[in-house]
Design a protein around this motif. Structure first.
Motif, PDB file in Angstrom:
ATOM      1  N   ARG A   1       0.846  -1.196   0.000  1.00 41.74           N
ATOM      2  CA  ARG A   1       0.000   0.000   0.000  1.00 41.74           C
ATOM      3  C   ARG A   1       0.884   1.248   0.000  1.00 41.74           C
ATOM      4  NH1 ARG A   1      -5.240  -1.703   1.352  1.00 41.74           N
ATOM      5  NH2 ARG A   1      -5.337  -3.639   2.542  1.00 41.74           N
ATOM      6  N   ALA A   2       0.608   2.134  -0.927  1.00 42.91           N
ATOM      7  CA  ALA A   2       1.367   3.381  -1.030  1.00 42.91           C
ATOM      8  C   ALA A   2       0.684   4.476  -0.235  1.00 42.91           C
ATOM      9  CB  ALA A   2       1.480   3.788  -2.501  1.00 42.91           C
ATOM     10  N   GLY A   3       1.399   5.559  -0.028  1.00 42.19           N
ATOM     11  CA  GLY A   3       0.817   6.746   0.574  1.00 42.19           C
ATOM     12  C   GLY A   3       0.709   6.713   2.083  1.00 42.19           C
ATOM     13  N   ASN A   4       1.595   5.998   2.739  1.00 42.17           N
ATOM     14  CA  ASN A   4       1.582   5.931   4.200  1.00 42.17           C
ATOM     15  C   ASN A   4       2.656   6.840   4.766  1.00 42.17           C
ATOM     16  OD1 ASN A   4      -0.330   3.578   4.492  1.00 42.17           O
ATOM     17  ND2 ASN A   4       1.226   2.701   3.148  1.00 42.17           N
ATOM     18  N   SER A   5       2.458   7.235   6.033  1.00 42.30           N
ATOM     19  CA  SER A   5       3.505   7.988   6.718  1.00 42.30           C
ATOM     20  C   SER A   5       3.778   7.317   8.055  1.00 42.30           C
ATOM     21  CB  SER A   5       3.096   9.449   6.920  1.00 42.30           C
ATOM     22  OG  SER A   5       2.000   9.538   7.814  1.00 42.30           O
ATOM     23  N   PHE A   6       5.007   7.442   8.499  1.00 38.65           N
ATOM     24  CA  PHE A   6       5.463   6.776   9.710  1.00 38.65           C
ATOM     25  C   PHE A   6       6.257   7.767  10.559  1.00 38.65           C
ATOM     26  CE2 PHE A   6       5.207   3.828   6.202  1.00 38.65           C
ATOM     27  CZ  PHE A   6       4.469   2.784   6.729  1.00 38.65           C
ATOM     28  N   SER A   7       5.979   7.747  11.862  1.00 42.89           N
ATOM     29  CA  SER A   7       6.735   8.578  12.803  1.00 42.89           C
ATOM     30  C   SER A   7       7.244   7.689  13.915  1.00 42.89           C
ATOM     31  CB  SER A   7       5.833   9.664  13.413  1.00 42.89           C
ATOM     32  OG  SER A   7       5.336  10.512  12.422  1.00 42.89           O
ATOM     33  N   LEU A   8       8.524   7.791  14.182  1.00 41.66           N
ATOM     34  CA  LEU A   8       9.146   7.015  15.244  1.00 41.66           C
ATOM     35  C   LEU A   8       9.011   7.776  16.556  1.00 41.66           C
ATOM     36  CD1 LEU A   8      10.703   4.355  15.517  1.00 41.66           C
ATOM     37  CD2 LEU A   8      12.809   5.670  15.277  1.00 41.66           C
ATOM     38  N   LEU A   9       8.407   7.140  17.555  1.00 42.23           N
ATOM     39  CA  LEU A   9       8.204   7.749  18.872  1.00 42.23           C
ATOM     40  C   LEU A   9       9.060   6.977  19.865  1.00 42.23           C
ATOM     41  CD1 LEU A   9       4.318   8.053  18.655  1.00 42.23           C
ATOM     42  CD2 LEU A   9       6.020   9.789  18.097  1.00 42.23           C
ATOM     43  N   VAL A  10      10.065   7.634  20.405  1.00 38.64           N
ATOM     44  CA  VAL A  10      11.037   6.980  21.266  1.00 38.64           C
ATOM     45  C   VAL A  10      10.746   7.316  22.726  1.00 38.64           C
ATOM     46  CG1 VAL A  10      13.483   6.714  21.796  1.00 38.64           C
ATOM     47  CG2 VAL A  10      12.746   7.059  19.427  1.00 38.64           C
ATOM     48  N   ASN A  11      10.475   6.306  23.497  1.00 38.83           N
ATOM     49  CA  ASN A  11      10.255   6.369  24.940  1.00 38.83           C
ATOM     50  C   ASN A  11       8.914   7.004  25.306  1.00 38.83           C
ATOM     51  OD1 ASN A  11      12.621   4.972  25.473  1.00 38.83           O
ATOM     52  ND2 ASN A  11      13.822   6.853  25.478  1.00 38.83           N
ATOM     53  N   ALA A  12       8.469   6.682  26.514  1.00 43.23           N
ATOM     54  CA  ALA A  12       7.125   7.024  26.987  1.00 43.23           C
ATOM     55  C   ALA A  12       6.745   8.498  26.863  1.00 43.23           C
ATOM     56  CB  ALA A  12       6.957   6.542  28.421  1.00 43.23           C
TER      57      ALA A  12
ATOM     58  N   ARG B   1       0.147   6.274   9.661  1.00 43.74           N
ATOM     59  CA  ARG B   1      -1.052   6.873   9.062  1.00 43.74           C
ATOM     60  C   ARG B   1      -1.117   6.418   7.614  1.00 43.74           C
ATOM     61  NH1 ARG B   1      -2.966  11.942  11.678  1.00 43.74           N
ATOM     62  NH2 ARG B   1      -1.682  12.268  13.528  1.00 43.74           N
ATOM     63  N   GLY B   2      -2.318   6.138   7.157  1.00 49.54           N
ATOM     64  CA  GLY B   2      -2.490   5.767   5.762  1.00 49.54           C
ATOM     65  C   GLY B   2      -3.196   4.440   5.586  1.00 49.54           C
ATOM     66  N   ALA B   3      -3.222   4.001   4.345  1.00 52.78           N
ATOM     67  CA  ALA B   3      -3.988   2.815   3.959  1.00 52.78           C
ATOM     68  C   ALA B   3      -3.513   1.536   4.650  1.00 52.78           C
ATOM     69  CB  ALA B   3      -3.948   2.638   2.441  1.00 52.78           C
ATOM     70  N   VAL B   4      -2.247   1.465   5.017  1.00 49.91           N
ATOM     71  CA  VAL B   4      -1.720   0.252   5.644  1.00 49.91           C
ATOM     72  C   VAL B   4      -2.376  -0.019   7.002  1.00 49.91           C
ATOM     73  CG1 VAL B   4       0.254   1.271   6.857  1.00 49.91           C
ATOM     74  CG2 VAL B   4       0.415  -1.061   5.982  1.00 49.91           C
ATOM     75  N   VAL B   5      -2.996   0.986   7.601  1.00 47.05           N
ATOM     76  CA  VAL B   5      -3.707   0.791   8.873  1.00 47.05           C
ATOM     77  C   VAL B   5      -4.827  -0.241   8.692  1.00 47.05           C
ATOM     78  CG1 VAL B   5      -5.101   1.951  10.649  1.00 47.05           C
ATOM     79  CG2 VAL B   5      -3.067   3.074   9.721  1.00 47.05           C
ATOM     80  N   GLN B   6      -5.362  -0.370   7.485  1.00 48.77           N
ATOM     81  CA  GLN B   6      -6.382  -1.383   7.201  1.00 48.77           C
ATOM     82  C   GLN B   6      -5.892  -2.789   7.546  1.00 48.77           C
ATOM     83  OE1 GLN B   6      -8.031  -1.072   3.177  1.00 48.77           O
ATOM     84  NE2 GLN B   6      -7.321   1.053   3.154  1.00 48.77           N
ATOM     85  N   ASP B   7      -4.625  -3.058   7.288  1.00 51.82           N
ATOM     86  CA  ASP B   7      -4.075  -4.386   7.563  1.00 51.82           C
ATOM     87  C   ASP B   7      -4.008  -4.649   9.066  1.00 51.82           C
ATOM     88  OD1 ASP B   7      -3.781  -4.700   4.807  1.00 51.82           O
ATOM     89  OD2 ASP B   7      -1.769  -3.825   4.850  1.00 51.82           O
TER      90      ASP B   7
END
Length: 175
Positions: free
Chosen positions: A14-25, A155-161
């Motif tokens: 799936r194209a058009g996704n965004s990813f953010s790395l969140l490090v620690n609580a 965020r994006g279409a991959v959330v469907q999976d």
């Protein structure tokens, strides 16, 4: 012949996704809690480690508020990983209207089956945002000497999976 549009696990590319790395609580808990506050339709969470305490209280509060706004909230907790999640906290969720189910409840009559656990740790909000990683809902992740852990906001279409994975577990263990 291998289909280049489908990965090894059978999910489509799936194209058009965004990813953010969140490090620690201090990064991932506030982002997760805000996503639940922003939910308009549903919140789905599958979690291995859940323990009563301050972090759980924060999540119980936003789950309860979400239900009061008309948002469906479904939580799938691993029965072994949620042993330290108190009966009082479980009742707080249930009385608020949160749908709660447990993956593979422990059975003394089938000790080998008790080893089958879900170690998944993810949260899905409205089918458009997901948080996936290694953190549980427990104070040990947030303390001054908290575990170093990372979550990925998707965020994006991959959330469907991720939604499909949750639905499979929910269908098997919540009915």
């Amino acid at each position: 012949m291998v289909n280049p549009d489908v990965n090894v696990n059978g999910f489509p590319v799936r194209a058009g996704n965004s990813f953010s790395l969140l490090v620690n609580a201090p990064e991932y808990y506030p982002a997760m809690l805000q996503a639940i506050r922003d939910a308009r339709r549903y919140v789905l969470m599958e979690m291995y480690l859940v323990e009563s305490g301050d972090v759980a209280d924060d999540f119980i509060e936003v789950f309860t508020d979400a239900v009061q706004r008309g948002v469906t909230v479904q939580l799938m907790l691993d029965a072994l990983g949620a042993r330290a999640f108190s009966g009082d906290d479980r009742r707080r969720l249930a009385s608020a209207g949160v749908q709660l189910a447990f993956y593979n409840p422990l059975q003394l009559s089938r000790p080998g089956r008790n080893l089958l656990r879900t170690h998944r740790k993810f949260l899905i909000v409205d089918g458009i945002r997901a948080f996936v990683g290694g953190a549980g809902i427990a104070d040990v992740f947030a303390g001054q000497r908290g575990w170093r852990e990372t979550m990925l906001e998707i965020r994006g279409a991959v959330v469907q999976d991720w939604h499909m994975l949750f639905s499979r577990s929910w269908q098997e263990w919540a009915t």
